[in-house]
Design a protein around this motif. Structure first.
Motif, short mmCIF file in Angstrom:
data_model
loop_
_atom_site.label_atom_id
_atom_site.label_comp_id
_atom_site.label_asym_id
_atom_site.label_seq_id
_atom_site.Cartn_x
_atom_site.Cartn_y
_atom_site.Cartn_z
N ARG A 394 21.26 -38.83 1.22
CA ARG A 394 20.92 -38.40 -0.13
C ARG A 394 19.39 -38.21 -0.25
O ARG A 394 18.91 -37.27 -0.88
N TYR A 395 18.65 -39.12 0.37
CA TYR A 395 17.18 -39.03 0.37
C TYR A 395 16.73 -37.72 1.04
O TYR A 395 15.89 -36.98 0.52
N LEU A 396 17.34 -37.42 2.18
CA LEU A 396 16.98 -36.20 2.91
C LEU A 396 17.30 -34.95 2.08
O LEU A 396 16.52 -34.01 2.02
N ARG A 397 18.46 -34.97 1.43
CA ARG A 397 18.86 -33.81 0.63
C ARG A 397 17.91 -33.61 -0.54
O ARG A 397 17.53 -32.51 -0.89
N PHE A 398 17.48 -34.74 -1.13
CA PHE A 398 16.55 -34.66 -2.26
C PHE A 398 15.25 -33.98 -1.82
O PHE A 398 14.71 -33.12 -2.51
N ILE A 399 14.77 -34.37 -0.65
CA ILE A 399 13.52 -33.78 -0.13
C ILE A 399 13.71 -32.28 0.11
O ILE A 399 12.91 -31.45 -0.33
N GLU A 400 14.81 -31.93 0.77
CA GLU A 400 15.06 -30.51 1.09
C GLU A 400 15.17 -29.66 -0.18
O GLU A 400 14.62 -28.57 -0.26
N ASP A 401 15.87 -30.20 -1.17
CA ASP A 401 16.03 -29.43 -2.42
C ASP A 401 14.68 -29.16 -3.06
O ASP A 401 14.45 -28.11 -3.61
N TYR A 402 13.80 -30.14 -2.97
CA TYR A 402 12.48 -29.98 -3.61
C TYR A 402 11.61 -28.99 -2.85
O TYR A 402 11.00 -28.11 -3.44
N ILE A 403 11.57 -29.13 -1.53
CA ILE A 403 10.58 -28.32 -0.76
C ILE A 403 11.13 -26.95 -0.37
O ILE A 403 10.37 -26.06 -0.02
N GLY A 404 12.44 -26.78 -0.42
CA GLY A 404 13.01 -25.45 -0.19
C GLY A 404 13.14 -25.04 1.27
O GLY A 404 13.45 -23.89 1.55
N VAL A 405 12.87 -25.95 2.20
CA VAL A 405 13.14 -25.66 3.62
C VAL A 405 13.90 -26.85 4.22
O VAL A 405 13.82 -27.97 3.69
N PRO A 406 14.65 -26.63 5.29
CA PRO A 406 15.47 -27.72 5.82
C PRO A 406 14.67 -28.76 6.61
O PRO A 406 13.61 -28.47 7.16
N ILE A 407 15.22 -29.96 6.64
CA ILE A 407 14.75 -30.97 7.59
C ILE A 407 15.56 -30.71 8.85
O ILE A 407 16.78 -30.89 8.87
N VAL A 408 14.88 -30.26 9.89
CA VAL A 408 15.62 -29.81 11.08
C VAL A 408 15.84 -30.92 12.09
O VAL A 408 16.71 -30.84 12.95
N MET A 409 15.02 -31.96 11.97
CA MET A 409 15.10 -33.02 12.97
C MET A 409 14.62 -34.32 12.35
O MET A 409 13.73 -34.30 11.48
N LEU A 410 15.20 -35.41 12.83
CA LEU A 410 14.79 -36.74 12.34
C LEU A 410 14.31 -37.56 13.52
O LEU A 410 14.89 -37.49 14.60
N SER A 411 13.29 -38.37 13.30
CA SER A 411 12.90 -39.32 14.33
C SER A 411 13.22 -40.71 13.80
O SER A 411 12.93 -41.04 12.65
N THR A 412 13.87 -41.52 14.66
CA THR A 412 14.36 -42.82 14.20
C THR A 412 13.75 -43.98 14.98
O THR A 412 14.25 -45.09 14.96
N GLY A 413 12.65 -43.69 15.70
CA GLY A 413 11.96 -44.74 16.46
C GLY A 413 10.89 -44.10 17.31
O GLY A 413 10.88 -42.87 17.48
N PRO A 414 9.97 -44.90 17.87
CA PRO A 414 8.86 -44.33 18.63
C PRO A 414 9.24 -43.77 20.00
O PRO A 414 8.51 -42.98 20.57
N GLN A 415 10.39 -44.18 20.53
CA GLN A 415 10.73 -43.79 21.90
C GLN A 415 11.30 -42.38 21.96
O GLN A 415 11.88 -41.89 21.00
N ARG A 416 11.15 -41.79 23.14
CA ARG A 416 11.53 -40.40 23.37
C ARG A 416 12.97 -40.10 22.91
O ARG A 416 13.24 -39.07 22.32
N HIS A 417 13.89 -41.02 23.21
CA HIS A 417 15.31 -40.71 22.94
C HIS A 417 15.74 -41.00 21.50
O HIS A 417 16.89 -40.77 21.14
N GLU A 418 14.82 -41.50 20.67
CA GLU A 418 15.22 -41.89 19.31
C GLU A 418 15.04 -40.73 18.33
O GLU A 418 14.01 -40.63 17.65
N TYR A 419 16.00 -39.83 18.31
CA TYR A 419 15.91 -38.67 17.42
C TYR A 419 17.30 -38.10 17.14
O TYR A 419 18.26 -38.39 17.85
N ILE A 420 17.34 -37.27 16.09
CA ILE A 420 18.59 -36.56 15.75
C ILE A 420 18.22 -35.12 15.39
O ILE A 420 17.36 -34.91 14.54
#
Ligand code: GDP
Ligand code: IMO
Ligand code: MG
Length: 426
Positions: A394-420
């Motif tokens: 819901r937080y991500l959608r709120f941001i996207e709706d406001y800024i008008g461009v998609p969040i294409v990728m998420l980082s979930t930690g400092p390490q190389r493999h921690e992403y979506i």
């Protein structure tokens, strides 16, 4: 994936660009830094080994990737030599696949001294790496470029004139006795240059002729851009996409098919002085700073912290014509019962939804917040979008709706493999 990818900061720097560029540069032949200097500190964690890149493009850590320090950068040669030696000591050979522009300006020891003196009057909170004065000399048409170091006579003449000039400023403006031992210049500039001599070329020509796929790595961030940021609390280069053409030596036409992504934290930080409408103070700030490990990668200074500011983020989307946002450090917000997001500013009874140029407004405005519910679950290290907590989505959608461009990728930690990846990065 586009064969021209630009990754740059969408906030006040330290958004996690290093981690993202490391990950994405695997798919590129060449990586380019095009502005700034050793004020940057881009952290990468590979198999538990931490690297902090200051002058080198992060992609160079991949064995196949050629690194370019393009003409828009200001280069501290001693710092660059040390950075390379540090990486090579960890078993990664890189010098033979680095090119430095012959048009790049050299950060001289007297630039660092001037940075210190100017800070006394200006209080910007710079990194004291000589960045502002090096660009000041460039635009004053007194700078020393890499190419000048090939000709001892040219170099010495320019340097002597510059030293006279700095001496005058130090003594007449700051009342400081100024002496510079030429042995110091030898040690900081001349000898390190010997190390790089055969790596210095016309990088714009080389890139035009040799590059199949290239990733451009911005330093600092859009809000620190000399023209589009919170002037005068900015750095001295165009750290938004505006710096791409002059920083690389490419016509703007070259970038028409490039994809440009902005890296943003799920909250907000800044180092040094200047306005920060959503800044937190006291215990709340302490908690976020500790959770996010918010201490500078270059200077070690504690970073100022606050809530995500969508007015400022939308400004970055517009200035850079971003194709999307890469959101980092989402995991740091895990466990917050509520998360605030700034959606407008109020100043003197007026509502601002566009990022104002006025320092007065930025310094004294009141942020208007929306409060969203947080999530209890951990997102640390998540690699699967379907496992994201509903309120995080819901937080991500709120941001996207406001800024008008998609969040294409998420980082979930400092390490190389921690992403979506949420969308294909094309
Ligand atoms: P840069 O200057 O934009 O490259 O960012 P810095 O390296 O200065 O600061 C980002 C910090 O956050 C570094 O310590 C990174 O290791 C860390 N980091 C990057 N992405 C994430 C993330 O998704 N989660 C967490 N917890 N840390 C991250
Ligand atoms: P990366 O690339 C965060 C800030 C300084 C100061 C202002 C001017 O790691 O994101 P300067 O030394 O450039 O003249 O300082 O800019 N600053 C940064 N803040 N990240 C950076 O780089 C920065 N580089 C400079 O703190 O407020
Ligand atoms: Mg940094």
């Amino acid at each position: 994936m586009s064969n021209k990818l630009v990754i740059l900061g969408a906030q006040w720097g330290d958004e996690g660009k290093g981690k993202i560029v490391d990950l994405l540069s695997e798919h590129f032949d060449v990586s380019v830094r095009y502005q700034g200097g050793s004020n940057a500190g881009h952290t990468v964690v590979i198999n538990g080994v931490k690297y902090v890149m200051h002058l080198l493009p992060t992609g160079i850590l991949h064995p196949h990737n050629v690194g370019v320090i393009a003409q828009g950068m200001v280069v501290d040669l001693k710092a660059l030599k040390e950075e390379i030696e540090d990486i090579e000591s960890k078993g990664n050979r890189i010098l033979h696949k680095l090119y430095i522009s012959d048009r790049a300006h050299v950060v001289m020891p007297y630039h660092k001294l001037l940075d210190k003196l100017l800070e006394r009057k200006n209080g910007i909170g710079t990194t004291l790496r000589g960045i502002g004065p090096a660009y000041m000399f460039k635009f004053m048409r007194k700078g020393i470029r890499m190419v000048d170091l090939f000709d001892q006579k040219v170099f010495e003449k320019k340097m002597e004139e510059n030293i006279e000039f700095v001496k005058d400023i130090a003594e007449k403006v700051f009342g400081e006795k100024f002496e510079i031992d030429t042995r110091y210049i030898e040690e900081e500039v001349v000898r390190p240059f010997e190390f790089f001599k055969d790596r210095v070329i016309d990088t714009a020509k080389w890139l035009r002729e040799n590059t199949k796929s290239v990733i451009f790595e911005g330093a600092q961030g859009t809000l620190l851009d000399i023209d589009m940021g919170t002037y005068p609390y900015v750095t001295s280069s165009n750290s938004s996409a505006l710096g791409l053409a002059n920083g690389t030596g490419f016509s703007p036409k070259y970038f028409k098919d490039a994809k440009i992504y902005g890296v943003a934290k799920a909250y907000l930080t800044r180092v040094g002085g200047g306005p920060f409408p959503t800044e937190l103070h006291g215990e709340e700030a302490e908690k976020l700073r500790e959770r996010g490990g918010e201490y500078g990668a270059t200077t070690g200074r504690p970073r100022r912290v606050g809530w995500l500011d969508l007015v400022a983020l939308k400004h970055a989307v517009d200035v850079n014509a971003l194709d999307g946002i890469i959101l980092t450090k989402l995991d740091v917000l895990d466990g917050y019962p509520e998360i605030k997001v700034c959606v407008a500013y109020e100043y003197n009874g007026k509502i601002y939804r566009d990022f104002p140029a006025s320092l007065e407004v930025l310094e004294n405005c009141k942020p208007i917040y929306e409060t969203l519910p947080g999530w209890k679950e951990s997102t640390k290290g998540l690699t699967d979008a379907s496992k994201l907590p509903a309120n995080a989505k819901r937080y991500l959608r709120f941001i996207e709706d406001y800024i008008g461009v998609p969040i294409v990728m998420l980082s979930t930690g400092p390490q190389r493999h921690e992403y979506i990846f949420l969308k294909e990065i094309v």
